[in-house]
Motif scaffolding. Structure first.
Motif, mmCIF file in Angstrom:
data_model
loop_
_atom_site.group_PDB
_atom_site.id
_atom_site.type_symbol
_atom_site.label_atom_id
_atom_site.label_comp_id
_atom_site.label_asym_id
_atom_site.label_seq_id
_atom_site.Cartn_x
_atom_site.Cartn_y
_atom_site.Cartn_z
ATOM 1 N N ARG A 132 -3.977 1.387 -3.257
ATOM 2 C CA ARG A 132 -4.761 1.897 -2.280
ATOM 3 C C ARG A 132 -6.365 1.448 -2.576
ATOM 4 N NH1 ARG A 132 -4.740 7.410 -4.018
ATOM 5 N NH2 ARG A 132 -2.314 7.338 -3.512
ATOM 6 N N THR B 50 0.841 -1.213 -0.045
ATOM 7 C CA THR B 50 -0.120 0.155 0.013
ATOM 8 C C THR B 50 0.929 1.243 -0.158
ATOM 9 O OG1 THR B 50 -0.036 0.052 2.377
ATOM 10 C CG2 THR B 50 -1.909 -1.192 1.156
ATOM 11 N N ASP B 51 0.440 2.324 -0.458
ATOM 12 C CA ASP B 51 0.967 3.573 -0.614
ATOM 13 C C ASP B 51 1.454 4.202 0.680
ATOM 14 O OD1 ASP B 51 -1.645 4.343 -0.024
ATOM 15 O OD2 ASP B 51 -1.333 5.854 -1.479
#
Length: 135
Positions: free
Chosen positions: A117, A93-94
């Motif tokens: 995301r 995930t970012d």
């Protein structure tokens, strides 16, 4: 270097992708045209795998034998992207830290990971991105 810097700060956000039902020849064309080494494979909008230059190089013989282009074409016609891609893919995930992602690369031996995301692909991060950050 900040220990908790987010992967979002170093990932590539302009990501080239390919649909899983595309022809393998399209993968090669994209690698050449965009000078990239990894392509997330999608089933509509969902990431289902990753295909790399290394995956393609394992299939083709043109680089090893002169005048063997026809053998490469035959292989590309026989196989599909799902047969060649890595499907046991991990995503990140970012909001994960660069250190967390670097650990995944070191332990699980991936060279590129899709950045997600929610259900949406928002980037790709590679070992090269990590090395550039460290330098």
């Amino acid at each position: 270097m900040k220990k908790n810097e987010k992967i979002a700060n170093i990932m590539t956000t302009h990501v080239y992708t390919i649909q899983q039902d595309a022809h393998l020849g399209e993968v090669i064309n994209m690698f050449r045209k965009h000078k990239i080494r990894h392509l997330p494979v999608l089933n509509e909008k969902k990431v289902v795998g990753m295909i790399s230059r290394t995956d393609i190089n394992r299939l083709t013989f043109g680089a090893l034998f002169d005048n063997q282009d026809n053998s490469d074409e035959a292989i590309l016609e026989i196989l599909s992207i799902p047969q060649v891609m890595s499907s046991n893919l991990k995503s990140v995930t970012d909001d994960m830290s660069i250190k967390e992602v670097a650990t995944i690369f070191a332990v699980e031996e991936f060279h590129a990971l899709p950045v997600i995301r929610g259900e949406e692909l928002v980037g790709i991060v590679t070992t090269t991105d990590i090395i550039k950050y460290m330098l």
